[in-house]
Design a protein around this motif. Structure first.
Motif, PDB file in Angstrom:
ATOM      1  N   PHE A  55      -2.753   6.808   5.172  1.00 42.28           N
ATOM      2  CA  PHE A  55      -2.306   6.533   3.804  1.00 42.28           C
ATOM      3  C   PHE A  55      -0.791   6.460   3.649  1.00 42.28           C
ATOM      4  N   ALA A  59       1.374   3.410   2.039  1.00 45.62           N
ATOM      5  CA  ALA A  59       2.120   3.633   0.796  1.00 45.62           C
ATOM      6  C   ALA A  59       3.583   3.224   0.949  1.00 45.62           C
ATOM      7  N   ASP A  62       3.989  -0.354   0.272  1.00 46.62           N
ATOM      8  CA  ASP A  62       3.859  -0.719  -1.138  1.00 46.62           C
ATOM      9  C   ASP A  62       4.962  -0.138  -2.019  1.00 46.62           C
ATOM     10  N   LEU A  63       5.550   0.979  -1.593  1.00 49.04           N
ATOM     11  CA  LEU A  63       6.433   1.763  -2.457  1.00 49.04           C
ATOM     12  C   LEU A  63       7.663   1.016  -2.974  1.00 49.04           C
ATOM     13  N   THR A 189      -0.996   2.445 -10.840  1.00 44.40           N
ATOM     14  CA  THR A 189      -0.443   2.875  -9.562  1.00 44.40           C
ATOM     15  C   THR A 189      -1.251   2.268  -8.416  1.00 44.40           C
ATOM     16  N   TYR A 192      -3.088   2.969  -2.581  1.00 39.09           N
ATOM     17  CA  TYR A 192      -2.545   3.592  -1.382  1.00 39.09           C
ATOM     18  C   TYR A 192      -1.448   4.597  -1.708  1.00 39.09           C
ATOM     19  N   VAL A 193      -0.636   4.277  -2.728  1.00 41.56           N
ATOM     20  CA  VAL A 193       0.414   5.209  -3.151  1.00 41.56           C
ATOM     21  C   VAL A 193      -0.203   6.473  -3.717  1.00 41.56           C
ATOM     22  N   ALA A 196      -1.686   8.534  -0.947  1.00 37.60           N
ATOM     23  CA  ALA A 196      -0.638   9.158  -0.139  1.00 37.60           C
ATOM     24  C   ALA A 196      -0.071  10.388  -0.851  1.00 37.60           C
TER      25      ALA A 196
END
Length: 303
Positions: A55, A59, A62-63, A189, A192-193, A196
């Motif tokens: 994870f 993340a 994507d973050l 949101t 995956y974020v 994580a």
């Protein structure tokens, strides 16, 4: 319903069924790994590590394109504490004590706890459907209690009714988890974020707690005969979370949750096929599982 929505429904059902199967395999591996001297803390550490390995990198990718608020962070952190630590801890201990088939049938009463908590915390009403589902769930739990007390199961099963408190506690904390997750997902949101944040928070709190109590498993203790059972459980648990959250992304909760709640029946089937030496599957257990599954579905649809 448009063609796109229909396709989403179909894939939602597929991912939900896949999630239930993956979770079932994970629980079976935990049961085998803890049958002798395995400890639930060791399982939890390994499973969380497997979650983090998958994870966190996802993340990080994507973050940069996403900014989240402290409300979102705290919501997913709360989800991690309730589900990834407390829920899993009690669930794994329940599997160790009374077996995967019996423990996970009781844990499947999670929607009951979610509905009651939502009624108290969020002011949601309790309908006749809720009451009907609650009766079905309680009927299944009572049946398991009686079946466990009179069980002729293997010596690996703890027949004390006090052992039922572990899966019941797991169901309670798993029931709290969706409320936190729902708050976190309100702001769109990325899954995956959120996962994580949830697993990282759970890992930090767990490792600090075990370290302060002098119970943090050493590498030598983890690198024992049960290691690969735990790693396998972690891999399948990680895939379960991905499939489950993907199903929730594309399909309504009232469709996904009842399907995932067939988990006890899957665990019973896998136990019958692979764990005959450890667990005795009785017709009363099957009926109890069916009662809990039906009750959970009714509670979910009534919510």
């Amino acid at each position: 319903m448009s063609a796109g929505e229909s396709v989403g429904m179909i894939f939602g059902v597929i991912f939900a069924l896949l999630a239930a199967l993956l979770a079932g395999i994970s629980h079976i591996l935990i049961r085998v790994g803890t049958q002798h001297d395995g400890k639930s803390a060791e399982v939890l550490v390994i499973v969380l590590m497997m979650n983090l390995i998958v994870f966190v990198p996802m993340a990080i990718i994507d973050l940069p394109a996403y900014e989240f608020s402290w409300r979102t962070f705290l919501a997913f952190a709360g989800s991690g504490l309730a589900g990834a630590i407390l829920g899993r801890s009690f669930s794994y201990e329940g599997i160790k004590r009374i077996g995967a088939s019996r423990s996970q049938t009781i844990v499947a009463s999670q929607p009951l706890h979610s509905a009651l908590i939502a009624a108290v915390v969020l002011g949601e009403s309790v309908t006749f459907g809720h009451l009907l589902g609650i009766l079905a769930i309680m009927s299944g739990v009572v049946t398991i209690s009686k079946e466990l007390r009179n069980s002729q199961a293997s010596n690996a099963i703890n027949t004390s009714r006090m052992s039922l408190l572990f899966p019941l506690a797991a169901a309670f904390f798993y029931g709290i988890e969706p409320i936190f997750a729902k708050i976190g997902l309100i702001e769109a949101t990325p899954v995956y974020v959120g996962l994580a944040i949830k697993t990282t928070t759970a890992a930090i709190v767990l490792f600090c707690y075990l370290w302060l109590r002098g119970q943090l498993p050493s590498f030598a203790s983890l690198n024992g005969p049960n290691l690969w059972w735990y790693v396998g459980a972690g891999v399948f648990n990680t895939m379960f979370l991905l499939a489950y959250f993907r199903a929730l992304e594309i399909s309504p909760v009232v469709l996904v949750v009842p399907i995932v709640q067939i988990l006890p029946l899957i665990v019973i089937g896998l136990s019958f096929l692979f764990l005959k030496r450890l667990e005795v599957i009785t017709w009363k257990l099957v009926l109890a599982a069916m009662s809990v599954v039906v009750g959970a579905a009714i509670v979910t649809w009534a919510s």
